[in-house]
Design a protein around this motif. Structure first.
Motif, short mmCIF file in Angstrom:
data_model
loop_
_atom_site.label_atom_id
_atom_site.label_comp_id
_atom_site.label_asym_id
_atom_site.label_seq_id
_atom_site.Cartn_x
_atom_site.Cartn_y
_atom_site.Cartn_z
N TRP A 201 2.10 6.49 -7.11
CA TRP A 201 1.11 7.45 -7.62
C TRP A 201 1.56 8.89 -7.37
CZ3 TRP A 201 -3.34 7.55 -10.44
CH2 TRP A 201 -3.99 6.34 -10.70
N ALA B 24 -12.32 3.82 -11.24
CA ALA B 24 -12.79 2.45 -11.03
C ALA B 24 -14.00 2.45 -10.12
CB ALA B 24 -11.67 1.62 -10.42
N VAL C 75 0.84 -1.20 0.00
CA VAL C 75 0.00 0.00 0.00
C VAL C 75 0.87 1.25 0.00
CG1 VAL C 75 -1.57 1.40 1.41
CG2 VAL C 75 -2.02 -1.04 1.09
N MET D 80 -3.95 6.80 6.90
CA MET D 80 -4.23 7.81 5.87
C MET D 80 -3.79 7.30 4.50
SD MET D 80 -5.67 10.27 7.57
CE MET D 80 -6.35 9.13 8.77
N VAL E 227 -12.37 -1.25 -6.45
CA VAL E 227 -11.37 -0.71 -5.54
C VAL E 227 -11.40 -1.49 -4.22
CG1 VAL E 227 -10.68 1.32 -4.23
CG2 VAL E 227 -11.50 1.59 -6.57
N LEU F 260 -7.40 5.46 -6.39
CA LEU F 260 -7.83 4.40 -7.30
C LEU F 260 -9.27 4.62 -7.76
CD1 LEU F 260 -6.33 1.26 -5.50
CD2 LEU F 260 -5.46 2.40 -7.55
N SER F 261 -10.09 5.18 -6.87
CA SER F 261 -11.48 5.45 -7.26
C SER F 261 -11.54 6.47 -8.39
CB SER F 261 -12.28 5.96 -6.06
OG SER F 261 -12.38 4.95 -5.07
N GLU G 52 2.57 1.54 -3.40
CA GLU G 52 1.67 1.94 -4.50
C GLU G 52 1.32 3.42 -4.41
OE1 GLU G 52 -1.92 -0.06 -5.57
OE2 GLU G 52 -1.00 -2.04 -5.44
N ARG H 2 -18.50 9.28 -9.07
CA ARG H 2 -19.49 9.32 -7.98
C ARG H 2 -19.24 10.42 -6.97
NH1 ARG H 2 -16.20 4.82 -7.76
NH2 ARG H 2 -15.03 4.42 -5.85
N LEU I 16 -4.99 6.06 -0.97
CA LEU I 16 -4.85 5.17 -2.12
C LEU I 16 -6.23 4.76 -2.63
CD1 LEU I 16 -3.08 3.58 -4.06
CD2 LEU I 16 -2.98 1.73 -2.38
N THR I 17 -7.14 4.49 -1.70
CA THR I 17 -8.51 4.13 -2.09
C THR I 17 -9.15 5.26 -2.90
OG1 THR I 17 -8.72 2.76 -0.11
CG2 THR I 17 -10.77 3.43 -1.18
N THR J 179 -3.97 4.20 3.37
CA THR J 179 -4.99 3.31 2.80
C THR J 179 -6.14 4.14 2.26
OG1 THR J 179 -5.93 3.03 5.02
CG2 THR J 179 -4.48 1.30 4.24
#
Lengths: 524, 453, 524, 453
Positions: free
Chosen positions: A132, B47, A125, A355, B52, A364-365, A128, B2, A360-361, A357
């Motif tokens: 980014w 995504a 994590v 923070m 995700v 990626l979204s 990655e 979203r 990154l979430t 995680t």
């Protein structure tokens, strides 16, 4: 109903936590955990240091606790309730997916010093996210461990200082433009530098010529906030960088406002050497009540070797390694064929994993396309506010061209004795959180409005209508604003008294005024 | 997307209102050659939430969660059971998505909570005043050292060798730039901390003495003598605590003369989280030192109608007012973690904290006795709370790695904390909290027995 | 700010859900999910039934959704905000542990028709809870599948009817005392019985002699709510049961108020044949906005064979089985040596699993000792309210002895034209949810107050003070109460208009009054 | 006990106020011989949150969670991705811990939500009015049958053989007591439902015809003819839907003449939860039937100041007013599940729902094609949405059990739904939602291939 303090409703004999050990929970008798061994069987090993005095920590049962904090929470304004237009302190929508992911046991219930073989996912994590951040900024490396933006600034300046020391170059001055965040000079001073101001030009931007004139062999670095605190992009950034580099210095960019340009321009392409990123601002990690933050620092090739420990690195076989004091030197030699000259360690453990995680979430979204849209919508929303209000409020740099993520207004033309503070408090009565006040310092009575990209047009239109209304009142000298807010959980609070006679912790009232008797309470 | 409410038609309307035709007209200040024309190449595009979540779940499963192991790691981060109520409350939108309480009239929820938090921390530490939190224990430790310099105008810092090595490293790193002089060392491998040796190192130029309590080896001793010795030379005593639960069982540092008490608050409410975000605690025993404290402070006041209310106060110490003359460059605190701490502490109360501490100590004693009975294993500590050092007849670091294969996280080896120090390589720090069952302890003991050969 | 309807702020082109498939998420290239196959590669199999017309479901982006519902939520009163003294409809503290447990993937993410080998843990939960319910009530069996209290009542009465039919006994009448819940007669009528009332005596209890006089060969069952809706325990319960059994009938006990006596007395010891338990009331499962509920029914030995399917059973080897239509007969024969004569199935699948996990979690937390304390504290709190207010409000049964879990008052003595409704609305302005109004019917202008055991004394004292204050106003005929509430999200609502001209679904306004123009909106 | 706020000293004070000396003095009405003297023996006593959580976690791990399997189960309960936002909102204390909105002035949050929910359901079903929810689909189905009896005053109920057998069982059970006459049957194993056969069974005494759409075998067909036939005989058409996502792709029952549409709403927002709590949906096409509807209804009105507001209305139909004359004995709805449904539906909107439906159908088509290509496997359906029936050359029930060993949940066998029906034993219902990846589909296909022998 007013909510009392826990010290007023709780007592040291009440607890909302049980430590009972049932003899067995499973009626079928499948599981019969042993009764715990009695403490008396083992001698205490506290070395005679038992805490004898009452601590006087109040306890509440669980229902009382839930109610206390639920009631307290309702005295807060929050992004979940409405627009939060604090310029330079973006608060935008916090996706609940991020919260869910951060709570996965594999992330939340992992110790920082577990053997590396048991935390590969956590290291991935970090790695990655680092990847980014590097790609989005066009930089060479990143220090992940700084705990917040200001901590990141410090990290960046310490890298610069370490790099200069490594080449035996003892420079003493850091140049900071007027439009910089207050943390910038504080950071430079802490790192042992003399801070010199660079004036802004009439457009609200760095005066390039003044800067060039000041450059010389004593200047270690220039710290520039870009987009700056006037909400403007510094178009001369590349020229500034070139000039600084030519003079042997480094360019630190305060990246607090990176959310305005993410995906649109890469600071690395503009010659920046170091820049921190406030994950909570650009990548929407929660910042409830003022923290936690997270401030990774992206670094140019020249500065990367000086980054603090620890760091993660992925080797060709796809494995992600955790590099700490122990093996920093050997790892760099083996895998990069270079030497590391880390300036040290800024914090225990590895940084703000929780923070990472979330960020990154979020990243990626959105993906690369979504992040570009983030910047565009943030800038669009800010310009919409700027252009929808510039006829009723003084907008000092409206003529300087479009703003970036935030719109700046001043108090010029306010009637009576009304101030920016009064207008802000008036906005509270309209149902909105006020804007940032009196910052940046270059504008009198500054009001800095950052709507962010997560506001709908309908919400902006409501806000604009409210701002126009309160602005008219301010221009007309409506004295009613002096006493605003009227419709908040509290009327205007006396900050002077708080500072003059500080009461910073609860103390038992000296002479309790007598507990009510049964009859007084029950009325019989 | 979203998270982005604008529709294309909204965007068109808004550009028209602004008076430009294209979004890039708003980015004219970005030199055209630097402006990216499309999304950055080589990066994934947006995504679905489901995709995700699956991806992140996959990564999370590559870690061994403590709940799935027999777990004994400590060394500055402790695993305790956090009631579900705590997480519920910190997820309330009004707390989670509120910003720094700059407008107190609509931030009383956060402010009253911070006031309660400060009061709880002060009482726990036996101090007069605590601030509204800092990044974590290690940075709070450095801030304390810096504050001692401001108070005493001296530059020599005496660190106990038994201070957490990460904390010592942070202090040394920062001191490099402020030109403080640091005297540190390694922990003595004895049953009790070398307090006499520490006292000897205090001199007239010393700004502060920094000791950890319980120390990195889990040892505890009375700090009164060190405090007296420091004060005699005009130095401050800084006490670092990394396990606040301990203070439900053992004397508060403030009671023993500590001037500044700092620590890691993670144990209460926050959770392990692979090291962060954590919660820096910072308190001073003497209220006269308040104006030299770093970080935010919340204070009581009244509103225009005379009602009690709370505000951030004494902000003249802070960077956004003082710029280069600020007491610290810190701008962020750990508000949400402070909330978690405060909620958990409110649930516990004194009674719960003391019971929790007693249960930790009981299990730790049980584990120490069982481990000490294993041939080739010796418990070092004369005294401890919930963490102690065992000395093994083999390299502890290897042992820890071996046992992890069987889902036993046996503790933190001194070799991990103090690499390349041969003398410490047999040392293993074992932390035992209420989350360890007696079965877990037995599993640890058998695994160590079997692996001592 | 008023919160509009989703139909007013959303539109059918907006969505807060993405279905994008990133080409890859993992930058290291470890994972490279394939692009999804294009839909066009597969012919549609919708049989020409494609939905062509607009559905007109409005969508909102995620930030707008969070804000809409967060704002709406703040117009609700809730137990997390204060005391919720709805008599007979207990709302008590909902422990958050229960919510956490119910969300464990092994419970929340399991399909009801997975092979039994993959759901053993779920079956064990049902079985453990069943065991507890049987032990706590002193009964013989339990039907777990009813979906709520009223559904459980129906289950109990159907068991009785099936048992009577099995012995060829066609009885037609069910006796229901006045003090029963309104669902009782509704249930009996649905099951095909003629309902006859039994009067209450002056004490607010069942008139034993009147009941005995009515018993006979046509009486299938008596349905008794105990503790009854006057908040009183029926001391003659055992005598009633004996008389009913002697007359060949069955005793149904409405267990909605079991929370008052759990751990203090077992209905089985009083001769009850069937009793439903509202899990949300006694065992604190959430009931937000009126559901979901869960209504297991405990049964005597005489009724157990008639229980509905499915059920769980643990055999001697410790395995828990799911018994459905398929093997009910053979299972009973094999393991119990008896025949099952189940009256059928009341619902698809196995009942309210999500409520079972919560209720079991709650029960295990309290244990046998804690549950006894629950009943004691609930009764103590109710009596405290009763005795603290009986001097200012008419308490019709105050002389009948202690109340159980709820205190009952009437409107006798109210001044002017004031009613119970006015007093209730006045309580809203004091910051409390009102009590249950006009129920039970046996008391004029009834006010039924159930504080529950999860209220602190401080909270009760606040409530009592408020109730005393509003009661005095009512007694004094304070006309101001007529227009209460003044300080709620809404003033008194017009229920008559709602019923006369029902508007039950949103409709697009016929002639939209013209969308505001740019200048109207922005003011320029 | 952590959930009980009274302290022993509170209890003493309160008993004194009441005027008794012992708590059992308040239980005098309970006959002494029945009163229990202490806690019931043989039962565990109270336990810490940690202990209970560990115990429940252990039980949960004995189940195979769908996320850990290749998952294809449906038959009335479908697995869809639920956005995290949904769960966040239903956990807001103001929703979670509010009771039935009896006091509308302080329950507008719940009431407005219910009004929005009713409107969403009505639109989804193509109806005029929907109620505020019922227990679940199966009980809603029975309530519809009962309502048809009230409307038509007839007693003969014609059930499609392709109605979910649990639903049919519930109707038959209830009808036993109300003495309605039920005509049912088994599903025909053909590519399309036997609509002609169904129409033949409608006569003058028929109160209603009940058809499922898509039916239990996943088949879909136009219902207009059935509606016409029913109406011609004075009967109502009740359409049951167990997969609301389907209605984002296929015609609404209301559009085809259904009089009452009922269904299971679990797919949207609620989750699998081993079968409950679920969400019964209930709507009528013709507003004139509103007063015969069971369940709660929320309606719009104004307050004393003329502001729009919402209340529960038409409650004269309900049990607490009508007692034995009520339209139903139902007292509880599924408020929280309705909230979850409504939030999820709001996030989706028409665009999202249609995209979700399209993605379900795409994956289902993909799976059907791949399965049909396996020797010994044949797809039965002419048309379907996201679930279809395959006919295997071996007992499907055994196959499902075998594949579960390898964490493949292949679907629901007809043998499970219709036990002892030899003719159906080769049938396997396969549901494919957006949560199934193409890898999952491939895993299913290989496993079936390998196990056909």
């Amino acid at each position: 109903l007013e909510e009392p303090l826990i010290f007023e409703i709780g007592d040291s004999e009440t607890t909302g936590v049980d430590f009972a050990f049932a003899s067995r929970l499973d009626l079928a008798g499948v599981e019969q955990p042993k009764q715990p061994t009695a403490a008396s069987e083992h001698r205490s090993r506290l070395g005679g240091l038992d805490r004898a005095e009452k601590i006087e920590l109040p306890g509440l049962s669980e229902p009382e606790t839930v109610r206390h904090y639920t009631r307290l929470s309702r005295q807060n304004y929050a992004i979940d309730l409405g627009l939060f237009p604090l310029g330079s302190c973006t608060m935008k929508h916090n996706p609940r997916l991020n919260e869910k992911v951060a709570r996965l046991p594999g992330f939340a219930d992992v110790h920082p010093l577990q053997p590396v073989s048991t935390v590969r996912g956590a290291l991935e994590v970090i790695n990655e996210l680092a990847f980014w951040l590097i790609e989005l900024t066009g930089m060479h490396g990143v220090a992940m461990s700084p705990k917040a933006g200001a901590h990141g600034e410090l990290c960046g300046i310490l890298c610069i200082r370490a790099a200069l020391e490594a080449r035996g170059d003892a420079r003493e001055v850091v140049l900071v433009p007027e439009s910089a965040h207050g943390t910038n000079p504080a950071t430079a001073a802490f790192a042992g530098y003399r801070v010199e101001d660079i004036p802004a030009n009439a457009d609200g931007r760095v005066d390039l010529e003044a800067l060039k004139a000041r450059l010389g062999p004593d200047v270690a670095a220039v710290m520039i906030t870009n987009p700056n605190t006037c909400g403007l992009f510094e178009p001369d950034m590349k020229a500034i960088s070139d000039a600084v580099h030519e003079a042997g210095g480094f360019v630190y960019c305060d990246g607090a406002n990176f959310n305005a340009i993410v995906g649109k321009v890469r600071p690395g392409d503009l010659g920046v050497d170091a820049m921190h990123i406030n994950l909570h601002k650009t990548f929407s990690t929660p910042h409830g009540g003022g923290g936690p933050g997270s401030g990774p620092v992206v670094l140019s090739e020249a500065l990367s070797p000086f980054a603090p420990l620890p760091y993660t690195a992925r080797t060709d076989d796809g494995t992600v390694h955790l590099v700490e004091e122990e093996d920093a030197e050997s790892f760099a030699q083996e895998h990069y064929g270079t030497t590391m000259q880390s300036f040290g360690r800024m914090t225990a453990f590895h940084g703000q994993m929780g923070m990472f995680t979330r960020a990154l979430t979020y990243i990626l979204s959105h993906g690369a396309d979504g992040l570009k849209q983030v910047a565009e919508d943030a800038v669009l929303n800010a310009n919409y506010v700027l252009r929808s209000c510039e006829d009723v409020l003084h907008a000092p740099f409206a003529k300087s061209g479009p703003c970036m993520h935030e719109a700046l207004f001043g108090d010029k033309g306010f009637g009576g004795e009304l101030t920016t503070l009064d207008l802000a408090k008036g906005m509270i009565d309209e149902g909105f959180h006020p804007m940032t006040m009196y910052f940046p310092l270059v504008v009198h009575g500054a009001m800095l409005i950052e709507p962010t990209e997560t506001e709908s047009k309908a919400s902006l239109d409501q806000f604009i209508a409210a701002l126009r209304h309160v602005s008219s009142r301010a221009m007309d000298g409506d004295e009613g604003l002096k006493s605003a807010p009227y419709y908040a959980p509290r009327r205007r609070l006396d900050e002077t008294q708080a500072a003059r006679k500080p009461v910073l912790a609860w103390e038992e009232p000296e002479a309790p005024s007598g507990t009510p008797t049964q009859s007084e309470r029950g009325g019989r | 997307m979203r998270y982005l409410p604008l529709t294309d038609s909204d965007r068109g309307d808004m550009l028209a209102t602004i008076g430009v035709s294209d979004i890039d007209d708003l980015f004219v200040d970005v030199p055209a050659e630097a402006r990216l024309s499309g999304p950055i190449e080589g990066l994934p595009t947006h995504a679905s939430e489901m995709a995700v979540e699956k991806h992140m779940r996959r990564l999370s499963k590559k870690n061994l969660a403590a709940a799935d192991a027999a777990f004994f790691c400590g060394a500055g981060a402790y695993r305790h059971h956090v009631p579900a109520t705590v997480d519920h409350i910190i997820q309330r939108g009004e707390f989670l998505t509120a910003y720094t309480p700059y407008q107190p009239e609509i931030a009383q929820g956060t402010l009253q909570m911070l006031f309660e938090f400060q009061s709880q921390v002060a009482k726990l530490y036996g101090c007069a005043v605590a601030n509204a939190s800092m990044y974590d224990g290690s940075t709070a430790c450095w801030e304390a050292v810096a504050m001692a310099g401001r108070v005493t105008k001296k530059k020599r810092v005496v660190l106990s060798g038994a201070l957490h090595p990460h904390y010592a490293e942070v202090v040394k790193t920062m001191a490099k730039f402020t030109e403080d002089e640091i005297a540190g060392g390694l922990p003595s491998m004895q049953g009790s901390p070398d307090d006499a040796g520490l006292i000897e190192r205090i001199d007239e130029n010393t700004s502060c003495v920094v000791v950890q309590y319980p120390d990195i080896l889990g040892r505890i001793s009375d700090l009164t003598e060190i405090a007296d010795a420091a004060h005699k030379k005009g130095a401050l005593l800084i006490v670092v605590n990394t396990e606040p639960v301990a203070l439900g069982a053992i004397k508060a540092p403030g009671e023993m003369g500590a001037d500044i008490v700092v620590g890691e608050g993670q144990s209460i409410g926050v959770g392990l989280q692979f090291g962060g975000p954590y919660l820096g605690l910072f308190a001073v025993r003497d209220p006269k030192h308040v104006r030299q404290m770093p970080g935010r402070l919340c204070g009581e006041t009244v509103d225009a109608e005379g009602k009690r209310g709370f505000v951030l106060t004494l902000s003249t110490r802070e960077q956004h007012i003082r710029r280069e003359k600020a007491t610290s460059n810190i701008c962020t605190n750990s508000g949400l973690c402070a909330l978690a701490f405060s909620v958990h502490m409110t649930l516990l109360g004194e009674k719960g904290l003391r019971t929790l501490a007693a249960e930790n100590h009981r299990l730790a004693c049980l584990a120490a006795d069982k481990l000490d009975a294993i041939p080739g294993v010796r418990v070092l500590n004369d005294a401890f709370f919930n963490e102690f050092t065992v000395v093994l007849e083999r390299d502890a670091r290897e042992l820890v790695r071996d046992l992890a294969e069987d889902d036993i996280l046996a503790g933190v080896s001194l070799g991990r904390l103090f690499p390349h120090e041969e003398a410490l390589s047999g040392g293993l720090l074992v932390a035992v909290t209420e989350t360890a069952s007696e079965e877990d302890i037995d599993a640890l003991c058998s695994a160590i027995s079997e692996n001592m050969a």
